[in-house]
Scaffold this motif. Structure first.
Motif, PDB file in Angstrom:
ATOM      1  N   TYR A 141       1.933 -10.183 -17.668  1.00  0.00           N
ATOM      2  CA  TYR A 141       0.928  -9.196 -17.260  1.00  0.00           C
ATOM      3  C   TYR A 141       0.733  -9.213 -15.751  1.00  0.00           C
ATOM      4  CZ  TYR A 141      -3.583  -6.878 -16.740  1.00  0.00           C
ATOM      5  OH  TYR A 141      -4.591  -6.044 -16.338  1.00  0.00           O
ATOM      6  N   MET A 142       0.613 -10.413 -15.168  1.00  0.00           N
ATOM      7  CA  MET A 142       0.385 -10.510 -13.730  1.00  0.00           C
ATOM      8  C   MET A 142       1.569  -9.958 -12.940  1.00  0.00           C
ATOM      9  SD  MET A 142      -2.599 -11.696 -13.604  1.00  0.00           S
ATOM     10  CE  MET A 142      -3.298 -12.769 -12.392  1.00  0.00           C
ATOM     11  N   THR A 143       2.787 -10.186 -13.448  1.00  0.00           N
ATOM     12  CA  THR A 143       3.974  -9.662 -12.775  1.00  0.00           C
ATOM     13  C   THR A 143       3.977  -8.131 -12.798  1.00  0.00           C
ATOM     14  OG1 THR A 143       5.235 -11.639 -13.391  1.00  0.00           O
ATOM     15  CG2 THR A 143       6.485  -9.692 -12.730  1.00  0.00           C
ATOM     16  N   LEU A 144       3.708  -7.556 -13.970  1.00  0.00           N
ATOM     17  CA  LEU A 144       3.678  -6.099 -14.073  1.00  0.00           C
ATOM     18  C   LEU A 144       2.536  -5.508 -13.246  1.00  0.00           C
ATOM     19  CD1 LEU A 144       4.382  -5.584 -17.887  1.00  0.00           C
ATOM     20  CD2 LEU A 144       5.946  -5.204 -15.978  1.00  0.00           C
ATOM     21  N   ILE A 154      -2.330  -9.869  -3.137  1.00  0.00           N
ATOM     22  CA  ILE A 154      -2.963 -11.186  -3.001  1.00  0.00           C
ATOM     23  C   ILE A 154      -4.419 -11.141  -3.453  1.00  0.00           C
ATOM     24  CG2 ILE A 154      -3.729 -12.905  -1.309  1.00  0.00           C
ATOM     25  CD1 ILE A 154      -1.185 -12.286   0.272  1.00  0.00           C
ATOM     26  N   ILE A 155      -5.148 -10.110  -3.025  1.00  0.00           N
ATOM     27  CA  ILE A 155      -6.563  -9.998  -3.384  1.00  0.00           C
ATOM     28  C   ILE A 155      -6.740  -9.878  -4.894  1.00  0.00           C
ATOM     29  CG2 ILE A 155      -8.553  -8.434  -3.272  1.00  0.00           C
ATOM     30  CD1 ILE A 155      -8.328 -10.171  -0.855  1.00  0.00           C
ATOM     31  N   CYS A 156      -5.844  -9.144  -5.552  1.00  0.00           N
ATOM     32  CA  CYS A 156      -6.009  -8.874  -6.981  1.00  0.00           C
ATOM     33  C   CYS A 156      -5.472  -9.996  -7.870  1.00  0.00           C
ATOM     34  CB  CYS A 156      -5.318  -7.560  -7.347  1.00  0.00           C
ATOM     35  SG  CYS A 156      -6.065  -6.106  -6.581  1.00  0.00           S
ATOM     36  N   LEU A 208     -13.870  -7.055  -7.209  1.00  0.00           N
ATOM     37  CA  LEU A 208     -14.492  -7.258  -5.901  1.00  0.00           C
ATOM     38  C   LEU A 208     -13.942  -6.278  -4.876  1.00  0.00           C
ATOM     39  CD1 LEU A 208     -16.576  -9.201  -4.694  1.00  0.00           C
ATOM     40  CD2 LEU A 208     -14.690 -10.616  -3.893  1.00  0.00           C
ATOM     41  N   LEU A 209     -12.646  -6.020  -4.928  1.00  0.00           N
ATOM     42  CA  LEU A 209     -12.033  -5.057  -4.016  1.00  0.00           C
ATOM     43  C   LEU A 209     -12.619  -3.670  -4.217  1.00  0.00           C
ATOM     44  CD1 LEU A 209      -9.700  -4.495  -1.938  1.00  0.00           C
ATOM     45  CD2 LEU A 209      -8.284  -3.940  -3.924  1.00  0.00           C
ATOM     46  N   ILE A 210     -12.786  -3.269  -5.471  1.00  0.00           N
ATOM     47  CA  ILE A 210     -13.351  -1.949  -5.761  1.00  0.00           C
ATOM     48  C   ILE A 210     -14.788  -1.859  -5.280  1.00  0.00           C
ATOM     49  CG2 ILE A 210     -14.011  -0.386  -7.637  1.00  0.00           C
ATOM     50  CD1 ILE A 210     -11.590  -1.423  -9.203  1.00  0.00           C
ATOM     51  N   VAL A 211     -15.594  -2.889  -5.566  1.00  0.00           N
ATOM     52  CA  VAL A 211     -17.008  -2.866  -5.187  1.00  0.00           C
ATOM     53  C   VAL A 211     -17.165  -2.800  -3.668  1.00  0.00           C
ATOM     54  CG1 VAL A 211     -19.134  -4.221  -5.169  1.00  0.00           C
ATOM     55  CG2 VAL A 211     -17.808  -4.025  -7.276  1.00  0.00           C
ATOM     56  N   VAL A 212     -16.427  -3.638  -2.941  1.00  0.00           N
ATOM     57  CA  VAL A 212     -16.553  -3.668  -1.481  1.00  0.00           C
ATOM     58  C   VAL A 212     -16.063  -2.363  -0.876  1.00  0.00           C
ATOM     59  CG1 VAL A 212     -15.778  -4.829   0.626  1.00  0.00           C
ATOM     60  CG2 VAL A 212     -16.388  -6.182  -1.373  1.00  0.00           C
ATOM     61  N   ASN A 213     -14.926  -1.850  -1.348  1.00  0.00           N
ATOM     62  CA  ASN A 213     -14.370  -0.608  -0.804  1.00  0.00           C
ATOM     63  C   ASN A 213     -15.298   0.574  -1.039  1.00  0.00           C
ATOM     64  OD1 ASN A 213     -11.690   0.115   0.482  1.00  0.00           O
ATOM     65  ND2 ASN A 213     -11.094  -1.618  -0.750  1.00  0.00           N
TER      66      ASN A 213
END
Length: 454
Positions: free
Chosen positions: A327-330, A393-395, A416-421
């Motif tokens: 999953y992480m690779t995809l 990296i962030i995700c 966190l990326l979505i909230v901050v953006n």
């Protein structure tokens, strides 16, 4: 003395905010729309027993459904009218945008301007209805059998009538959220769909914080780990803010013109964001993974033990569970792909180079036309590589660290990326409205003074 000046500046800003009536109306409209979204997340589907559903959610927790539940603000766990959230709409948008790049006919429609944009939006709505119907049907059938397999009757009266009612209700909920997002964008503040996703993520924060504190109190998690997680989240927020503001500024020069001080050349800068695609790549990648995984997870539970296909689907779900290596690779590959794809959609080097040439602008040392287009493409590719790496990296890294520590948080790197953006974009729009209001007042005062002088 500095603190007194800061307090004075803040009072001036608050005074300007109080005078901006249009901005206040937009803010109240946005808050009201988000409240309606949260209220709808507690309205269950017709024919579903909420008590039995709560017991079933505890037995089937974990995996991709919990991840999907985070983006829907808990609606999927409660099987509410908005259980699917806006993910079908986002998936349909991906398909339409990919089609415009691959199909010459759709590409021609896109170039028609406003009328073409309306046609593509209509195709996106049709796709949203289709995807919601497919997902809703699979979820309705899976809900009937998952409860039976776990000894819980979550559906009061299973059958065709329940499936039809569930599909119609889910389509209505998703389409209403899509309409609500469009209304927020046009009549409120910020991007409506992004704010709805952010509201769903933030809604789970209190529960996450309480569970984390309770784990520390009971001793299941070391308090030092909790402090480390809090410090890591704070540093991650600062890093995201820094990277989202990072730019590659390209010097643009225009022909010399006569001024009072002699011949002078106009210069400006073309800012290219390091992360041009914003939060779109992780949202697109997660939505594309969630669509087949949700269907396969419900379908796998429904046909488990009935055929080889049921066993195959269950095996596929085990390999593609949220947090697994596959999953992480995809997910990482999807983020990288959509970073380049959406950047190409947002910024067109050929069109930008033609516009510069038309208005007489050029990059020092680069010939206008084809050479400028090649230079733009070269710079954009380099910064997109950095942007895609930063998003990956962030995700991925925070989730890998959390899984290794055995800590489960709703606020992952992606969330966190979505909230901050979204927060930064919304604050920027609020500042723009305040600035426009301030300039409007100055223009009015100047006109009044001019009238008195005459």
């Amino acid at each position: 003395m500095a603190s007194a000046a800061d307090r004075m500046q803040q009072s001036v800003n608050f005074g300007k905010f109080a005078q901006a009536t249009d901005l206040k109306k937009r803010l109240w409209f946005t808050i009201g729309a988000l409240i309606i979204f949260r209220l709808l997340s507690y309205v269950p589907l017709p024919g579903v027993d909420p008590t039995a559903l709560g017991l079933l959610a505890g037995k089937t927790s974990g995996g991709v459904l919990d991840f999907f539940n985070t983006f829907s603000g808990g609606s999927l766990k409660r099987m509410s009218l908005t259980a699917l959230g806006v993910m079908p709409y986002i998936t349909a948008s991906i398909v339409v945008q990919l089609a415009t790049s691959l199909s010459p006919q759709l590409g021609a429609i896109k170039k028609e301007g406003e009328s073409g944009r309306k046609k593509l939006n209509q195709y996106t709505r049709y796709g949203t209805v289709l995807l919601t119907a497919i997902q809703g049907f699979v979820i309705a059938k899976g809900l009937e059998t998952i409860g039976a397999n776990n000894g819980v009757q979550a559906v009061v009266e299973p059958g065709t009538l329940f499936r039809v009612a569930a599909v119609v209700s889910l389509i209505g909920g998703t389409m209403f959220l899509m309409w609500l997002g469009e209304q927020i964008t046009s009549r409120g503040i910020g991007n409506g769909v992004s704010l709805i996703i952010m509201a769903g993520i933030v809604a789970n924060l209190p529960t996450t914080i309480v569970n984390l504190m309770e784990s520390g109190r009971s001793g299941s998690i070391n308090p030092a780990v909790i402090l480390g997680v809090v410090a890591a989240v704070a540093l991650l927020v600062l890093f995201i803010c820094f990277m989202e503001r990072a730019q590659r500024r390209i010097l643009i020069q225009y022909p010399k013109r006569q001024t009072q001080r002699g011949m002078q050349a106009d210069r400006s800068h073309l800012p290219l964001k390091l992360n041009t695609a914003g939060v779109i790549p992780p949202i697109f990648a997660s939505s594309l993974l969630l669509l087949p995984l949700t269907i396969s997870q419900f379908a796998g539970n429904r046909v488990a033990g009935e055929s080889r296909w049921g066993d195959l689907i269950i095996t596929l779900n085990q390999y593609l569970q949220h947090g697994s290596p596959v999953y992480m690779t995809l997910y990482g590959a999807g983020i990288i792909f959509f970073s380049f794809f959406y950047t190409a959609v947002v910024f067109n080097p050929e069109e930008t180079a033609d516009n510069l040439k038309r208005y007489g602008g050029f990059i020092p040392g680069i010939r206008p036309g084809k050479n400028t287009e090649t230079y733009f493409d070269y710079v954009l590719t380099r910064i997109t590589v950095l942007g895609a790496g930063y998003l990956t990296i962030i995700c991925l890294v925070p989730e890998l660290v959390m899984s290794s520590l055995g800590v489960s948080l709703a606020l992952t790197g992606t969330s966190l990326l979505i909230v901050v953006n979204v927060t930064m974009d919304t604050v920027t729009q609020i500042q723009s409205h305040l600035l426009a209001h301030q300039y409007g007042d100055l223009i009015k005062k100047a006109k009044l003074k001019g009238g008195r002088l005459r």
